[in-house]
Design an enzyme around this catalytic site. Structure first.
Site, PDB file in Angstrom:
ATOM      1  N   GLU A  12       0.822  -1.211   0.000  1.00 59.06           N
ATOM      2  CA  GLU A  12       0.000   0.000   0.000  1.00 59.06           C
ATOM      3  C   GLU A  12       0.854   1.258   0.000  1.00 59.06           C
ATOM      4  O   GLU A  12       0.396   2.322  -0.392  1.00 59.06           O
ATOM      5  CB  GLU A  12      -0.871   0.035   1.253  1.00 59.06           C
ATOM      6  N   ASP A 216     -11.547  -8.822   3.246  1.00 53.76           N
ATOM      7  CA  ASP A 216     -12.084 -10.157   3.541  1.00 53.76           C
ATOM      8  C   ASP A 216     -13.259  -9.985   4.486  1.00 53.76           C
ATOM      9  O   ASP A 216     -13.529  -8.883   4.948  1.00 53.76           O
ATOM     10  CB  ASP A 216     -10.979 -11.019   4.168  1.00 53.76           C
TER      11      ASP A 216
END
Ligand code: SAH
Length: 252
Positions: A12, A216
């Site tokens: 990221e 998730d």
């Protein structure tokens, strides 16, 4: 005014590093910090590291050694609230530690000696992050439908729960959500760092805001979805959201 931009994972951070003007690397507390400018704003980029203690050390170092005056966090999280789906974004309004339990001396979830369970994010900074998230998702429209399995991506606002566990079982996620909800703290998402950084920023009275992309559902497939999602999707989200955010940030 210097802004710290914390990322949870290296994937990221990479896109932001590529955009950083006049990058200078400084090592402190065994960590790498990158000073420079993004869209004319002085920033320090850092990896939080994983877990509450590691993230607290990173946040403290940013404040004490680099003198940052506001702190923004991007990362990924497991969705546990109803309707919080993979590919959605959650802008935190508050944080709670789901694994804090000094009962019966203190109520469950209460941080001893603070007399509170939750730490709030800065409203003005969070509003900018929310605007940047909407703008970022528009920029990414249509790019990840195959990966996230759906067209529309929602931006949620609410409570995020942090703790030193990667939650990867549906029953555990259900219980965590039910127990927190029973205590009056229903979370949208679960991760491992935010509440620690929120507490450090509270201690120093430094404005803090956080955004998490849902990687998730904290269930039995969480570990399967996770690495590929971070590499292919979350890293792009973090980049466009922070890019939009920094453009709208007031310089003082
Ligand atoms: N093997 C991974 C480990 C990441 S740990 C790696 O290093 O690439 C998980 C990270 O994602 C933490 O930063 C945490 O904040 C966040 N996260 C995402 N889904 C999570 C879940 N279901 N439970 C807890 N943390 C989660």
């Amino acid at each position: 005014m210097t802004t710290a931009i914390l990322s949870a994972l290296a994937e990221e951070q990479q896109g932001l590093l590529d955009l950083l003007h006049q990058p200078r690397r400084v090592t402190r507390a065994g960590r790498e910090f990158w000073q420079g400018e993004l869209h004319g704003q002085p920033v320090v980029l850092a990896l939080s590291r994983i877990g509450k203690v590691a993230a607290a050390t990173t946040a403290t170092t940013l404040i004490e050694a680099f003198g940052v005056q506001r702190l923004v966090f991007t990362g990924v999280a497991g969705g546990v609230g109803p309707g919080v789906q993979v590919g959605d974004v959650v802008v935190a309004t508050e944080f709670v530690q789901h694994d804090m339990d000094a009962s019966p001396i203190f109520p469950r979830y209460q941080i001893p000696l603070y007399g509170r369970e939750r730490f709030a994010c800065d409203a003005a900074l969070s509003a900018l992050l929310s605007g940047a998230s909407h703008a970022g998702l528009v920029r990414l429209e249509g790019q990840f439908d195959a990966k996230t399995g759906r067209g529309g991506r929602a931006v949620h606002h609410g409570l995020i729960a942090s703790g030193d566990r990667f939650v990867s079982a549906a029953e555990e996620a259900r219980r965590l959500h039910a127990d927190l909800s029973d205590a009056g703290h229903p979370p949208l998402a679960v991760e491992m760092e935010g509440a620690a950084v929120a507490q450090v920023c509270h201690d120093y009275a430094i404005p803090f805001a956080a955004v998490r992309t849902i990687s998730d559902r904290a269930d039995d497939t969480a570990h399967v979805d996770f690495p590929q999602f971070v590499r292919d999707v979350a890293s792009r989200y973090a980049l466009v959201i922070i890019d939009e955010f920094v453009r709208t940030l007031p310089s003082r």
